[in-house]
Motif scaffolding. Structure first.
Motif, PDB file in Angstrom:
ATOM      1  N   CYS A  27      -0.326   9.200  12.141  1.00  0.00           N
ATOM      2  CA  CYS A  27      -0.239   9.082  10.693  1.00  0.00           C
ATOM      3  C   CYS A  27      -0.524   7.632  10.302  1.00  0.00           C
ATOM      4  CB  CYS A  27       1.163   9.493  10.240  1.00  0.00           C
ATOM      5  SG  CYS A  27       1.400   9.465   8.475  1.00  0.00           S
ATOM      6  N   PRO A  28      -1.595   7.375   9.545  1.00  0.00           N
ATOM      7  CA  PRO A  28      -1.885   5.988   9.154  1.00  0.00           C
ATOM      8  C   PRO A  28      -0.849   5.465   8.162  1.00  0.00           C
ATOM      9  CG  PRO A  28      -3.471   7.495   8.164  1.00  0.00           C
ATOM     10  CD  PRO A  28      -2.583   8.310   9.039  1.00  0.00           C
ATOM     11  N   LEU A  29      -0.636   4.158   8.226  1.00  0.00           N
ATOM     12  CA  LEU A  29       0.299   3.496   7.320  1.00  0.00           C
ATOM     13  C   LEU A  29      -0.473   2.527   6.442  1.00  0.00           C
ATOM     14  CD1 LEU A  29       3.087   2.549   9.891  1.00  0.00           C
ATOM     15  CD2 LEU A  29       3.017   4.557   8.402  1.00  0.00           C
ATOM     16  N   MET A  30      -0.037   2.403   5.191  1.00  0.00           N
ATOM     17  CA  MET A  30      -0.648   1.435   4.291  1.00  0.00           C
ATOM     18  C   MET A  30       0.475   0.559   3.737  1.00  0.00           C
ATOM     19  SD  MET A  30      -2.986   1.927   0.879  1.00  0.00           S
ATOM     20  CE  MET A  30      -1.757   2.806  -0.049  1.00  0.00           C
ATOM     21  N   LEU A  31       0.246  -0.759   3.792  1.00  0.00           N
ATOM     22  CA  LEU A  31       1.214  -1.687   3.217  1.00  0.00           C
ATOM     23  C   LEU A  31       0.830  -1.969   1.778  1.00  0.00           C
ATOM     24  CD1 LEU A  31       1.612  -4.281   6.091  1.00  0.00           C
ATOM     25  CD2 LEU A  31       3.372  -2.752   5.219  1.00  0.00           C
ATOM     26  N   GLU A  32       1.790  -1.841   0.886  1.00  0.00           N
ATOM     27  CA  GLU A  32       1.577  -2.191  -0.522  1.00  0.00           C
ATOM     28  C   GLU A  32       2.403  -3.422  -0.831  1.00  0.00           C
ATOM     29  OE1 GLU A  32       2.559   1.095  -3.055  1.00  0.00           O
ATOM     30  OE2 GLU A  32       0.712   2.156  -2.571  1.00  0.00           O
ATOM     31  N   PHE A  33       1.748  -4.408  -1.464  1.00  0.00           N
ATOM     32  CA  PHE A  33       2.417  -5.649  -1.810  1.00  0.00           C
ATOM     33  C   PHE A  33       2.539  -5.757  -3.316  1.00  0.00           C
ATOM     34  CE2 PHE A  33       0.397  -6.386   2.267  1.00  0.00           C
ATOM     35  CZ  PHE A  33       1.433  -6.943   3.001  1.00  0.00           C
ATOM     36  N   PRO A  34       3.593  -6.422  -3.786  1.00  0.00           N
ATOM     37  CA  PRO A  34       3.712  -6.631  -5.242  1.00  0.00           C
ATOM     38  C   PRO A  34       2.518  -7.435  -5.760  1.00  0.00           C
ATOM     39  CG  PRO A  34       5.651  -7.468  -4.061  1.00  0.00           C
ATOM     40  CD  PRO A  34       4.662  -7.008  -3.048  1.00  0.00           C
ATOM     41  N   GLN A  35       2.248  -7.327  -7.040  1.00  0.00           N
ATOM     42  CA  GLN A  35       1.110  -8.017  -7.652  1.00  0.00           C
ATOM     43  C   GLN A  35       1.154  -9.520  -7.434  1.00  0.00           C
ATOM     44  OE1 GLN A  35      -1.642  -7.005  -9.031  1.00  0.00           O
ATOM     45  NE2 GLN A  35      -1.175  -4.857  -8.801  1.00  0.00           N
ATOM     46  N   VAL A  36       2.310 -10.111  -7.549  1.00  0.00           N
ATOM     47  CA  VAL A  36       2.413 -11.567  -7.460  1.00  0.00           C
ATOM     48  C   VAL A  36       3.071 -11.948  -6.140  1.00  0.00           C
ATOM     49  CG1 VAL A  36       3.366 -13.644  -8.519  1.00  0.00           C
ATOM     50  CG2 VAL A  36       2.656 -11.725  -9.954  1.00  0.00           C
TER      51      VAL A  36
END
Length: 110
Positions: A27-36
């Motif tokens: 299962c691939p993972l994606m990291l999401e970062f806050p805008q700032v």
């Protein structure tokens, strides 16, 4: 948990998103970062200045940077490292030799 406390503190608000598996049993993972992300520095784009060629010292700066030892790796990695050395050396030399050109040009235009 797959992150250290230092990483979590540096990237506060980051999320891991589990993506759908397509053709693999993983299962691939994606990291999401806050805008700032104030703590992460962004590098400015390097632009070679045509005026550098007119200065006789520029050739020496490039030759010295190119001759520096680089880490082991493929021939392409070696070229990449040498170009990095040249970029860093030219930026430092330009600041010392010409000062902050952008601000001086901006002043002259006023």
């Amino acid at each position: 948990m797959v992150a250290s406390m230092a990483w979590i503190n540096m990237f506060e608000g980051a999320k891991v998103v589990h993506l759908a598996k397509l053709s693999s049993d993983h299962c691939p993972l994606m990291l999401e970062f806050p805008q700032v992300l104030e703590k992460v520095q962004r590098h400015r784009v390097f632009r070679f200045e045509a005026m550098w060629v007119k200065d006789e010292q520029s050739k020496d700066v490039v030759q010295q940077a190119w001759s520096l030892d680089t880490a082991e790796g493929s021939p392409m990695f070696q070229v990449f490292e040498k170009l990095k050395h040249c970029r860093v050396s030219l930026i430092a030399w330009s600041k010392e030799r010409f000062g902050k050109l952008a601000s001086r040009i901006k002043e002259k235009r006023k």
